[in-house]
Scaffold this active site. Sequence first.
Site, PDB file in Angstrom:
ATOM      1  N   GLY A  32     -10.055  -5.069  -2.379  1.00 57.66           N
ATOM      2  CA  GLY A  32     -10.787  -3.838  -2.117  1.00 57.66           C
ATOM      3  C   GLY A  32     -10.533  -2.933  -3.314  1.00 57.66           C
ATOM      4  O   GLY A  32     -10.012  -3.389  -4.345  1.00 57.66           O
ATOM      5  N   VAL A  33     -10.875  -1.672  -3.178  1.00 61.90           N
ATOM      6  CA  VAL A  33     -10.709  -0.733  -4.294  1.00 61.90           C
ATOM      7  C   VAL A  33      -9.242  -0.674  -4.753  1.00 61.90           C
ATOM      8  O   VAL A  33      -8.962  -0.614  -5.954  1.00 61.90           O
ATOM      9  CB  VAL A  33     -11.231   0.668  -3.895  1.00 61.90           C
ATOM     10  CG1 VAL A  33     -10.940   1.688  -4.983  1.00 61.90           C
ATOM     11  CG2 VAL A  33     -12.729   0.619  -3.630  1.00 61.90           C
ATOM     12  N   HIS A  34      -8.305  -0.745  -3.791  1.00 63.22           N
ATOM     13  CA  HIS A  34      -6.883  -0.666  -4.164  1.00 63.22           C
ATOM     14  C   HIS A  34      -6.457  -1.840  -5.042  1.00 63.22           C
ATOM     15  O   HIS A  34      -5.787  -1.651  -6.051  1.00 63.22           O
ATOM     16  CB  HIS A  34      -5.999  -0.638  -2.914  1.00 63.22           C
ATOM     17  CG  HIS A  34      -6.191   0.579  -2.084  1.00 63.22           C
ATOM     18  ND1 HIS A  34      -6.439   1.825  -2.618  1.00 63.22           N
ATOM     19  CD2 HIS A  34      -6.171   0.770  -0.741  1.00 63.22           C
ATOM     20  CE1 HIS A  34      -6.558   2.708  -1.645  1.00 63.22           C
ATOM     21  NE2 HIS A  34      -6.403   2.095  -0.495  1.00 63.22           N
ATOM     22  N   LEU A  85      -4.250  -7.613   2.731  1.00 66.09           N
ATOM     23  CA  LEU A  85      -5.002  -8.665   3.398  1.00 66.09           C
ATOM     24  C   LEU A  85      -6.197  -9.107   2.545  1.00 66.09           C
ATOM     25  O   LEU A  85      -6.420 -10.298   2.337  1.00 66.09           O
ATOM     26  CB  LEU A  85      -5.481  -8.134   4.754  1.00 66.09           C
ATOM     27  CG  LEU A  85      -5.751  -9.116   5.870  1.00 66.09           C
ATOM     28  CD1 LEU A  85      -4.593 -10.072   6.068  1.00 66.09           C
ATOM     29  CD2 LEU A  85      -6.046  -8.361   7.157  1.00 66.09           C
ATOM     30  N   ALA A  86      -6.957  -8.154   2.054  1.00 60.86           N
ATOM     31  CA  ALA A  86      -8.186  -8.473   1.322  1.00 60.86           C
ATOM     32  C   ALA A  86      -8.281  -7.653   0.046  1.00 60.86           C
ATOM     33  O   ALA A  86      -7.699  -6.580  -0.056  1.00 60.86           O
ATOM     34  CB  ALA A  86      -9.394  -8.166   2.193  1.00 60.86           C
ATOM     35  N   HIS A  98       0.835  -1.201   0.000  1.00 64.40           N
ATOM     36  CA  HIS A  98       0.000   0.000   0.000  1.00 64.40           C
ATOM     37  C   HIS A  98       0.869   1.249   0.000  1.00 64.40           C
ATOM     38  O   HIS A  98       0.598   2.194  -0.735  1.00 64.40           O
ATOM     39  CB  HIS A  98      -0.900  -0.029   1.241  1.00 64.40           C
ATOM     40  CG  HIS A  98      -1.884   1.085   1.315  1.00 64.40           C
ATOM     41  ND1 HIS A  98      -1.511   2.387   1.543  1.00 64.40           N
ATOM     42  CD2 HIS A  98      -3.232   1.097   1.187  1.00 64.40           C
ATOM     43  CE1 HIS A  98      -2.606   3.156   1.557  1.00 64.40           C
ATOM     44  NE2 HIS A  98      -3.655   2.388   1.329  1.00 64.40           N
ATOM     45  N   GLU A 127       8.782   4.454  -2.260  1.00 64.68           N
ATOM     46  CA  GLU A 127       9.517   4.141  -3.492  1.00 64.68           C
ATOM     47  C   GLU A 127      10.059   2.727  -3.424  1.00 64.68           C
ATOM     48  O   GLU A 127      10.429   2.287  -2.342  1.00 64.68           O
ATOM     49  CB  GLU A 127      10.680   5.138  -3.656  1.00 64.68           C
ATOM     50  CG  GLU A 127      10.250   6.572  -3.922  1.00 64.68           C
ATOM     51  CD  GLU A 127       9.574   6.773  -5.274  1.00 64.68           C
ATOM     52  OE1 GLU A 127       9.963   6.071  -6.224  1.00 64.68           O
ATOM     53  OE2 GLU A 127       8.662   7.601  -5.366  1.00 64.68           O
TER      54      GLU A 127
END
Lengths: 133, 133
Positions: free
Chosen positions: B78-80, B75-76, B15, B50
């Site tokens: 999602g939108v990302h 973990l799950a 992330h 980076e």
Amino acid sequence: MVNIMYDIGILVIGHGSKLPYNKEIVESIAENIQKKHDTRVQTAYMSMNEPSIEDGLKILAATGVKKIVAVPAFLANGVHTLKDIPGILGVETVGTKTTILIDGVQIELCYAGPIGAEECIADIVFKRVQETL
Amino acid sequence: MVNIMYDIGILVIGHGSKLPYNKEIVESIAENIQKKHDTRVQTAYMSMNEPSIEDGLKILAATGVKKIVAVPAFLANGVHTLKDIPGILGVETVGTKTTILIDGVQIELCYAGPIGAEECIADIVFKRVQETL
């Protein structure tokens, strides 16, 4: 003496999402813990899903537990686990304990750390890679 | 025949965070995979750290791999993992493959799924609870 089966409630706190996947995983974690250890486990979400952290605490408190351990179902510490969730719980930070009053009852609240860098996480990530080959 | 040690590069995508903890965990996952499987592994971050996903792809491509498997250290889903990261990679969604051109070289790109609901995740979460007792 505290009995882990009856006196302790575990609050598994997820990030929350508009999509169903975060909730599915947080529920699966809670179910696995409940089945394996026969403890009181409740899910709660920082945002976007129900129950909220406040409601999760109330649900656990209503079962008569003396102590609640809130544990973030997050991979790593970050602003959510170090600021947002402790802020809602009223604890200082990861690893700290406090006493809170829920519906007039004093309950000890501990705040546990996130998942972190365990070897099995790398094994799962590599398994995901192999699944694509 | 594709040789997993030389022909495949694994891009572990985190992330990203202003705090150091997400990067530490993503690096630990990559190191564990590299040590255990002797494969080419590179970290990259969706935001705030980076290398970026684009730069991570370039670094792996420069090693001469024929195929890159991009795997989200999330973990799950999602939108990302379902929109943001596929958008940067240029793949449709989790589980899909495509061919991309990096610095003039055609490379097969696969996009793997997130960590998900494995039993060992619940074991770690319970261990975090026990550590507070």
